[in-house]
Write an enzyme that holds these catalytic residues in place. Structure first.
Site, PDB file in Angstrom:
ATOM      1  N   ASP A   3       0.422  -1.469   0.330  1.00 56.46           N
ATOM      2  CA  ASP A   3      -0.063   0.170   0.368  1.00 56.46           C
ATOM      3  C   ASP A   3       0.600   1.414  -0.074  1.00 56.46           C
ATOM      4  O   ASP A   3       2.150   0.695  -0.164  1.00 56.46           O
ATOM      5  CB  ASP A   3      -0.464  -0.169   0.976  1.00 56.46           C
ATOM      6  CG  ASP A   3      -1.761   1.700   1.082  1.00 56.46           C
ATOM      7  OD1 ASP A   3      -2.777   1.947   0.645  1.00 56.46           O
ATOM      8  OD2 ASP A   3      -1.466   1.652   2.403  1.00 56.46           O
ATOM      9  N   SER A   4       0.439   2.466  -0.314  1.00 56.28           N
ATOM     10  CA  SER A   4       1.266   4.074   0.179  1.00 56.28           C
ATOM     11  C   SER A   4       1.585   3.666   1.435  1.00 56.28           C
ATOM     12  O   SER A   4       2.801   4.935   1.385  1.00 56.28           O
ATOM     13  CB  SER A   4       0.072   4.822  -0.636  1.00 56.28           C
ATOM     14  OG  SER A   4      -0.827   4.677   0.182  1.00 56.28           O
ATOM     15  N   TYR A  12      -0.730   8.302  -2.827  1.00 61.17           N
ATOM     16  CA  TYR A  12      -0.819   7.516  -3.546  1.00 61.17           C
ATOM     17  C   TYR A  12      -2.515   8.388  -4.882  1.00 61.17           C
ATOM     18  O   TYR A  12      -2.122   8.627  -5.788  1.00 61.17           O
ATOM     19  CB  TYR A  12      -1.205   6.656  -3.978  1.00 61.17           C
ATOM     20  CG  TYR A  12       0.367   5.701  -3.715  1.00 61.17           C
ATOM     21  CD1 TYR A  12       1.657   6.381  -3.385  1.00 61.17           C
ATOM     22  CD2 TYR A  12      -0.281   3.847  -4.184  1.00 61.17           C
ATOM     23  CE1 TYR A  12       2.501   5.385  -3.546  1.00 61.17           C
ATOM     24  CE2 TYR A  12       1.277   3.161  -4.110  1.00 61.17           C
ATOM     25  CZ  TYR A  12       2.253   3.463  -3.547  1.00 61.17           C
ATOM     26  OH  TYR A  12       3.623   3.122  -3.509  1.00 61.17           O
ATOM     27  N   GLY A  13      -2.984   9.076  -3.365  1.00 66.17           N
ATOM     28  CA  GLY A  13      -4.376   8.821  -4.354  1.00 66.17           C
ATOM     29  C   GLY A  13      -4.806  10.400  -5.116  1.00 66.17           C
ATOM     30  O   GLY A  13      -5.867  10.510  -5.416  1.00 66.17           O
ATOM     31  N   CYS A  60      -4.589  -1.510  -2.065  1.00 63.56           N
ATOM     32  CA  CYS A  60      -3.930   0.229  -2.073  1.00 63.56           C
ATOM     33  C   CYS A  60      -5.080  -0.038  -3.031  1.00 63.56           C
ATOM     34  O   CYS A  60      -5.643  -0.918  -4.447  1.00 63.56           O
ATOM     35  CB  CYS A  60      -3.275   0.817  -2.413  1.00 63.56           C
ATOM     36  SG  CYS A  60      -3.821   2.398  -2.982  1.00 63.56           S
ATOM     37  N   ASN A  61      -6.294   0.443  -2.930  1.00 60.07           N
ATOM     38  CA  ASN A  61      -7.713   0.714  -3.846  1.00 60.07           C
ATOM     39  C   ASN A  61      -7.363   1.867  -4.823  1.00 60.07           C
ATOM     40  O   ASN A  61      -7.114   1.227  -6.441  1.00 60.07           O
ATOM     41  CB  ASN A  61      -8.740   1.625  -3.241  1.00 60.07           C
ATOM     42  CG  ASN A  61      -9.901   0.363  -2.346  1.00 60.07           C
ATOM     43  OD1 ASN A  61     -10.406  -0.154  -2.902  1.00 60.07           O
ATOM     44  ND2 ASN A  61      -8.932   0.487  -1.232  1.00 60.07           N
ATOM     45  N   THR A  62      -6.166   2.637  -4.785  1.00 60.57           N
ATOM     46  CA  THR A  62      -6.149   3.748  -5.907  1.00 60.57           C
ATOM     47  C   THR A  62      -4.953   3.443  -6.502  1.00 60.57           C
ATOM     48  O   THR A  62      -4.951   2.584  -7.964  1.00 60.57           O
ATOM     49  CB  THR A  62      -5.474   4.910  -4.828  1.00 60.57           C
ATOM     50  OG1 THR A  62      -6.177   5.573  -4.344  1.00 60.57           O
ATOM     51  CG2 THR A  62      -4.541   5.865  -6.139  1.00 60.57           C
ATOM     52  N   GLU A 116      -3.435   8.100   9.173  1.00 55.35           N
ATOM     53  CA  GLU A 116      -1.829   7.880   9.104  1.00 55.35           C
ATOM     54  C   GLU A 116      -1.550   9.058  10.041  1.00 55.35           C
ATOM     55  O   GLU A 116      -0.022   8.780  10.725  1.00 55.35           O
ATOM     56  CB  GLU A 116      -1.057   8.522   7.856  1.00 55.35           C
ATOM     57  CG  GLU A 116      -1.653   8.058   6.986  1.00 55.35           C
ATOM     58  CD  GLU A 116      -0.410   6.951   6.950  1.00 55.35           C
ATOM     59  OE1 GLU A 116       0.732   7.189   6.855  1.00 55.35           O
ATOM     60  OE2 GLU A 116      -0.946   5.843   5.795  1.00 55.35           O
ATOM     61  N   CYS A 161     -10.679   3.049   0.499  1.00 53.21           N
ATOM     62  CA  CYS A 161      -9.696   3.047   0.439  1.00 53.21           C
ATOM     63  C   CYS A 161      -9.420   2.373   2.035  1.00 53.21           C
ATOM     64  O   CYS A 161     -10.221   2.589   3.065  1.00 53.21           O
ATOM     65  CB  CYS A 161      -9.378   4.681   0.605  1.00 53.21           C
ATOM     66  SG  CYS A 161      -8.021   5.269   1.073  1.00 53.21           S
ATOM     67  N   THR A 162      -7.832   2.340   1.792  1.00 50.26           N
ATOM     68  CA  THR A 162      -8.021   0.695   2.468  1.00 50.26           C
ATOM     69  C   THR A 162      -7.180   1.740   3.801  1.00 50.26           C
ATOM     70  O   THR A 162      -7.059   0.948   5.146  1.00 50.26           O
ATOM     71  CB  THR A 162      -6.842  -0.128   2.235  1.00 50.26           C
ATOM     72  OG1 THR A 162      -5.439   0.645   1.980  1.00 50.26           O
ATOM     73  CG2 THR A 162      -7.166  -1.170   1.004  1.00 50.26           C
ATOM     74  N   HIS A 163      -6.839   2.608   4.379  1.00 53.08           N
ATOM     75  CA  HIS A 163      -6.930   3.889   4.789  1.00 53.08           C
ATOM     76  C   HIS A 163      -8.688   3.949   5.942  1.00 53.08           C
ATOM     77  O   HIS A 163      -8.198   4.556   7.001  1.00 53.08           O
ATOM     78  CB  HIS A 163      -6.088   5.315   5.328  1.00 53.08           C
ATOM     79  CG  HIS A 163      -4.837   5.375   4.269  1.00 53.08           C
ATOM     80  ND1 HIS A 163      -4.541   4.624   3.442  1.00 53.08           N
ATOM     81  CD2 HIS A 163      -4.288   5.354   5.312  1.00 53.08           C
ATOM     82  CE1 HIS A 163      -3.133   4.289   3.501  1.00 53.08           C
ATOM     83  NE2 HIS A 163      -2.702   5.234   4.598  1.00 53.08           N
TER      84      HIS A 163
HETATM   85  N1  DGL Z   1      -4.684   3.272   1.328  1.00 48.12           N
HETATM   86  C1  DGL Z   1      -5.287   3.726  -0.568  1.00 48.12           C
HETATM   87  C2  DGL Z   1      -6.072   3.454  -1.242  1.00 48.12           C
HETATM   88  O1  DGL Z   1      -6.898   2.272  -0.486  1.00 48.12           O
HETATM   89  C3  DGL Z   1      -4.322   5.263  -0.680  1.00 48.12           C
HETATM   90  C4  DGL Z   1      -4.010   5.899   0.528  1.00 48.12           C
HETATM   91  C5  DGL Z   1      -2.914   7.336  -0.859  1.00 48.12           C
HETATM   92  O2  DGL Z   1      -1.851   7.113  -0.628  1.00 48.12           O
HETATM   93  O3  DGL Z   1      -3.965   8.451  -0.603  1.00 48.12           O
HETATM   94  O4  DGL Z   1      -6.681   3.936  -2.053  1.00 48.12           O
END
Ligand code: DGL
Length: 274
Positions: free
Chosen positions: A11-12, A43-44, A74-76, A154, A189-191
């Protein structure tokens, strides 16, 4: 046949640890290597080309550890890079989180009105809307980008009042008209699962929150079976962590995502550009 090599997960940052937690619960004997690209988060907000390049570098790094499968937690990155990753590294199985997340949303909705909370990039690319439509063509999907959620998560502030304020502001457009309000929200988003209590507090009990962690873990288990890659060593699996910046911080805050404390000595600082 069996295969004792580890599963690689990336993931990011720390968000993918919510997926790692589900993988640990589903697959207690598998060794897991997690890479958080903490130096380049988020990443988003980045372009599809940049995120794809980062995802290819992360996968290359995991392959140096001889992983038997890669999970894009990571979804992105899943939204833009699963195709290039799978093609470049075939026959390595590559599992993303968007399709499992869409499946969880479709299984949960009663009204066929599904909301998706995600990063700007995931919303812009429309991967969730496509994945949900292909599973349930009758579903209405509305998306909302929630960039600030990543920073709050984060920072370890996912359950603070500030997270509730941000949630109230982001959710307002989706829920302002009861006639179109979703009954299910996919945390795309996994966050975001670490903000689930704050989001639930804003929404009350009528909206079901789902994320892709459990359905992704099931997809990984199915793929291990299908490719004859399950380990048979029968002992508890291990976790190893790689971070591209601030391993101490990764260990300190990562426990909130993983649900179990992370020992700082188990986090290795790496450079993906080498
Ligand atoms: N956790 C990431 C996701 O699932 C993205 C978070 C990020 O880096 O913007 O999309």
């Amino acid at each position: 046949m069996s295969d004792a090599r580890a599963i690689g997960v990336f993931d990011s940052g720390m968000g993918g640890l919510t997926v790692l937690r589900a993988l640990r619960a589903q697959l207690p004997h598998e060794d897991l290597i997690y890479l958080g690209d903490t130096a380049r988060l988020p990443y988003g907000t980045k372009s599809a080309d940049t995120v794809t390049a980062y995802a290819l570098q992360a996968t290359k790094q995991l392959l140096r550890h001889d992983v038997k499968m890669v999970v894009i937690a990571c979804n992105t990155a899943s939204a833009v890079a699963i195709g290039p990753l799978a093609t470049q590294h075939a026959p390595l199985p590559v599992i993303g989180v968007v399709e499992p997340g869409a499946r969880a949303g479709v299984a949960a909705t009663r009204s066929n009105r599904i909301g998706v909370l995600a990063t700007e990039s995931t919303v812009k690319g429309g991967a969730y809307a496509r994945a949900i439509s292909s599973l349930a063509p009758e579903a209405h999907v509305r998306q909302q980008a929630c960039a600030l959620f990543v920073a709050l998560a984060e920072e370890g502030w996912g359950t603070d009042a500030i997270a509730e304020d941000a949630a109230a502001r982001y959710l307002k457009p989706l829920f302002s008209d009861p006639a179109t309000a979703p009954d299910t929200l996919v945390l795309g988003c996994t966050h975001f699962p670490v903000l689930a209590p704050a989001i639930a507090k804003v929404l009350g009990n009528d909206v079901t929150l789902v994320d892709s962690a459990a359905t992704t873990a099931q997809a990984v288990a199915d793929a291990l079976q299908a490719h004859d890659l399950m380990t048979d060593h029968g002992t508890a699996g291990s976790e190893r962590f790689l971070a591209t910046d601030a391993p101490e911080r990764f260990a300190r805050v990562g426990g909130l995502f993983f649900g179990t404390d992370i020992d700082e000595n188990s986090v290795e600082l790496i450079d993906l550009q080498l």
